[in-house]
Design a protein around this motif. Structure first.
Motif, PDB file in Angstrom:
ATOM      1  N   TRP A   1      26.783  24.504  11.386  1.00 30.15           N
ATOM      2  CA  TRP A   1      26.316  25.847  11.724  1.00 30.15           C
ATOM      3  C   TRP A   1      27.092  26.857  10.881  1.00 30.15           C
ATOM      4  CZ3 TRP A   1      22.170  27.849  13.122  1.00 30.15           C
ATOM      5  CH2 TRP A   1      22.085  29.131  13.661  1.00 30.15           C
ATOM      6  N   PRO A   2      26.443  27.451   9.884  1.00 27.97           N
ATOM      7  CA  PRO A   2      27.156  28.334   8.957  1.00 27.97           C
ATOM      8  C   PRO A   2      27.400  29.724   9.530  1.00 27.97           C
ATOM      9  CG  PRO A   2      24.853  28.203   8.352  1.00 27.97           C
ATOM     10  CD  PRO A   2      25.042  27.252   9.504  1.00 27.97           C
ATOM     11  N   ASP A   3      28.094  30.553   8.764  1.00 32.41           N
ATOM     12  CA  ASP A   3      28.356  31.918   9.199  1.00 32.41           C
ATOM     13  C   ASP A   3      27.101  32.775   9.053  1.00 32.41           C
ATOM     14  OD1 ASP A   3      28.131  32.606   6.475  1.00 32.41           O
ATOM     15  OD2 ASP A   3      30.297  32.717   6.183  1.00 32.41           O
ATOM     16  N   LYS A   4      27.174  33.994   9.562  1.00 27.68           N
ATOM     17  CA  LYS A   4      26.005  34.882   9.609  1.00 27.68           C
ATOM     18  C   LYS A   4      25.479  35.199   8.216  1.00 27.68           C
ATOM     19  CE  LYS A   4      23.142  37.959  11.469  1.00 27.68           C
ATOM     20  NZ  LYS A   4      21.864  37.518  12.091  1.00 27.68           N
ATOM     21  N   ALA A   5      26.366  35.372   7.249  1.00 25.93           N
ATOM     22  CA  ALA A   5      25.906  35.702   5.897  1.00 25.93           C
ATOM     23  C   ALA A   5      25.017  34.603   5.336  1.00 25.93           C
ATOM     24  CB  ALA A   5      27.117  35.937   4.989  1.00 25.93           C
ATOM     25  N   GLU A   6      25.427  33.351   5.492  1.00 26.79           N
ATOM     26  CA  GLU A   6      24.596  32.254   4.999  1.00 26.79           C
ATOM     27  C   GLU A   6      23.306  32.140   5.800  1.00 26.79           C
ATOM     28  OE1 GLU A   6      24.588  27.385   4.878  1.00 26.79           O
ATOM     29  OE2 GLU A   6      26.456  28.425   4.345  1.00 26.79           O
ATOM     30  N   ARG A   7      23.383  32.340   7.101  1.00 30.17           N
ATOM     31  CA  ARG A   7      22.161  32.257   7.920  1.00 30.17           C
ATOM     32  C   ARG A   7      21.146  33.304   7.484  1.00 30.17           C
ATOM     33  NH1 ARG A   7      25.866  32.266  12.325  1.00 30.17           N
ATOM     34  NH2 ARG A   7      24.771  33.950  13.406  1.00 30.17           N
ATOM     35  N   ASN A   8      21.612  34.492   7.148  1.00 28.23           N
ATOM     36  CA  ASN A   8      20.700  35.532   6.673  1.00 28.23           C
ATOM     37  C   ASN A   8      20.074  35.153   5.331  1.00 28.23           C
ATOM     38  OD1 ASN A   8      20.981  37.179   8.885  1.00 28.23           O
ATOM     39  ND2 ASN A   8      22.354  38.638   7.909  1.00 28.23           N
ATOM     40  N   GLN A   9      20.855  34.559   4.446  1.00 31.14           N
ATOM     41  CA  GLN A   9      20.292  34.143   3.160  1.00 31.14           C
ATOM     42  C   GLN A   9      19.218  33.083   3.347  1.00 31.14           C
ATOM     43  OE1 GLN A   9      23.488  33.018   0.453  1.00 31.14           O
ATOM     44  NE2 GLN A   9      24.720  34.754   1.147  1.00 31.14           N
ATOM     45  N   ARG A  10      19.486  32.139   4.229  1.00 33.00           N
ATOM     46  CA  ARG A  10      18.494  31.095   4.506  1.00 33.00           C
ATOM     47  C   ARG A  10      17.251  31.677   5.174  1.00 33.00           C
ATOM     48  NH1 ARG A  10      21.432  25.578   5.063  1.00 33.00           N
ATOM     49  NH2 ARG A  10      19.505  24.959   6.114  1.00 33.00           N
ATOM     50  N   LEU A  11      17.451  32.657   6.056  1.00 36.42           N
ATOM     51  CA  LEU A  11      16.327  33.322   6.711  1.00 36.42           C
ATOM     52  C   LEU A  11      15.415  33.973   5.680  1.00 36.42           C
ATOM     53  CD1 LEU A  11      14.765  34.731   9.032  1.00 36.42           C
ATOM     54  CD2 LEU A  11      16.595  36.437   9.080  1.00 36.42           C
ATOM     55  N   ARG A  12      15.991  34.745   4.752  1.00 40.65           N
ATOM     56  CA  ARG A  12      15.181  35.427   3.747  1.00 40.65           C
ATOM     57  C   ARG A  12      14.467  34.420   2.846  1.00 40.65           C
ATOM     58  NH1 ARG A  12      14.734  40.312   0.731  1.00 40.65           N
ATOM     59  NH2 ARG A  12      12.715  40.039  -0.275  1.00 40.65           N
ATOM     60  N   ALA A  13      15.177  33.381   2.413  1.00 43.12           N
ATOM     61  CA  ALA A  13      14.552  32.374   1.556  1.00 43.12           C
ATOM     62  C   ALA A  13      13.419  31.655   2.284  1.00 43.12           C
ATOM     63  CB  ALA A  13      15.603  31.373   1.083  1.00 43.12           C
ATOM     64  N   GLY A  14      13.632  31.334   3.567  1.00 43.42           N
ATOM     65  CA  GLY A  14      12.598  30.665   4.342  1.00 43.42           C
ATOM     66  C   GLY A  14      11.366  31.533   4.526  1.00 43.42           C
TER      67      GLY A  14
END
Length: 324
Positions: free
Chosen positions: A117-130
């Motif tokens: 479970w990554p930090d919020k910054a990585e989760r946001n990057q994955r969200l935008r890419a998805g």
């Protein structure tokens, strides 16, 4: 203004929720919003059906439009798989799945696939890419990409809707709302005090969301008395007393129960509206209306959904329809 009903998969079985959305339509609600969990917030809630399997049955049993949360960051659902499910439901029920609210997710639902479970910054990057992948596929593109998060090799959706849902951003903080303003089609958030909600919506609009719709999930606890409403909130939704940062990182229903075991019933008065009359619900709606909200989805956190829906049918929805 759209006044919708929130169908809580965490609290009720899929078959129960089918009955409740039918009752919500009969009560006069204008739309339905659903969650997308595999884990409940508490062992006391005791449910979490698959939202995407359920949506087809729910749309078959009602005529209302729907909106759904979705997590395209690539844990439980690769964005290709999520886009496939969204497109299929939307093709079968044209213009019924109106929006998808894409969020960065919570550990409770996503850690289960064993990828950490990554930090919020990585989760946001994955969200935008998805979201970018879902947008392209639902538009009909054949997509190949090898970005930081997702490898896609000539993916294409062959069964697509003529009217695909728009993609809202699901935000709990001002910074996230600001960031989402420029690339989402709208905003979904939860009810906050008027000043805090206005500030978040202003940040979303300043970040590029001016003119885009805003939807709010209004959590309340209904009861025949304040004590009943308070005890219901404490039993079912005391998780709201925990900090948002903690909510995103706890992994199991047991951990949530342990995190909130010291919360008293009286503390619920400060974190969730306790309502017993139709006027109290109307006042909450009017308060959010003053923040320029377009859609409100009411989530009654108590177990007694059937009686609550009868209450809404007799005391709230007729008043809303008279003034709309």
């Amino acid at each position: 203004m759209v006044i919708g009903y929130h169908a809580s998969h965490e609290q009720f079985s899929p078959s129960q929720l089918l009955l409740y959305v039918r009752q919500a339509e009969a009560a006069g609600f204008h739309a339905i919003m659903t969650s997308d969990h595999i884990t409940p917030w508490s062992k006391r809630q005791g449910n979490s059906g698959n939202n995407w399997a359920w949506l087809g049955a729910a749309m078959s049993n009602t005529s209302l439009p729907f909106g759904s949360l979705a997590i395209p960051g690539g844990w439980r659902y690769h964005p290709i798989v999520l886009a496939h499910m969204i497109a299929t439901v939307s093709e079968m029920f044209p213009d019924r799945l109106r929006w998808i609210a894409a969020g960065s997710g919570e550990a409770m639902n996503e850690h289960i696939v064993g990828e950490g479970w990554p930090d919020k910054a990585e989760r946001n990057q994955r969200l935008r890419a998805g979201c970018d992948i879902m947008h392209a596929l639902i538009r009909g593109e054949m997509l190949t990409t090898d970005d930081t998060w997702f490898a896609v090799d000539r993916a294409q959706l062959w069964s697509r809707p003529q009217m695909p849902p728009v993609i809202f951003g699901a935000a709990l903080s001002d910074d996230t709302a600001d960031w989402m303003g420029g690339w989402t089609d709208g905003l979904l958030t939860v009810r906050k005090p008027r000043g805090e909600l206005t500030k978040m919506i202003d940040r979303f609009r300043a970040g590029g969301g001016d003119g885009k719709p805003v939807a709010v999930q209004l959590q309340l606890s209904w009861g025949r008395s304040k004590e009943e409403a308070r005890n219901a909130a404490w039993d079912q939704w005391r998780v709201v007393a925990a900090s948002p940062d903690r909510l995103a990182n706890l992994e199991t229903a047991h951990e949530f129960d342990r995190e909130t075991e010291a919360v008293s019933p009286e503390e619920m008065d400060d974190v969730i509206p306790l309502v017993t009359t139709g006027q109290e619900v109307l006042d909450l709606i009017e308060d959010m209306k003053s923040c320029r909200v377009d859609e409100i989805y009411i989530h009654n956190v108590s177990r007694d959904q059937s009686a609550f829906l009868d209450f809404m049918a007799s005391e709230v929805m007729p008043a809303i329809d008279r003034t709309s």
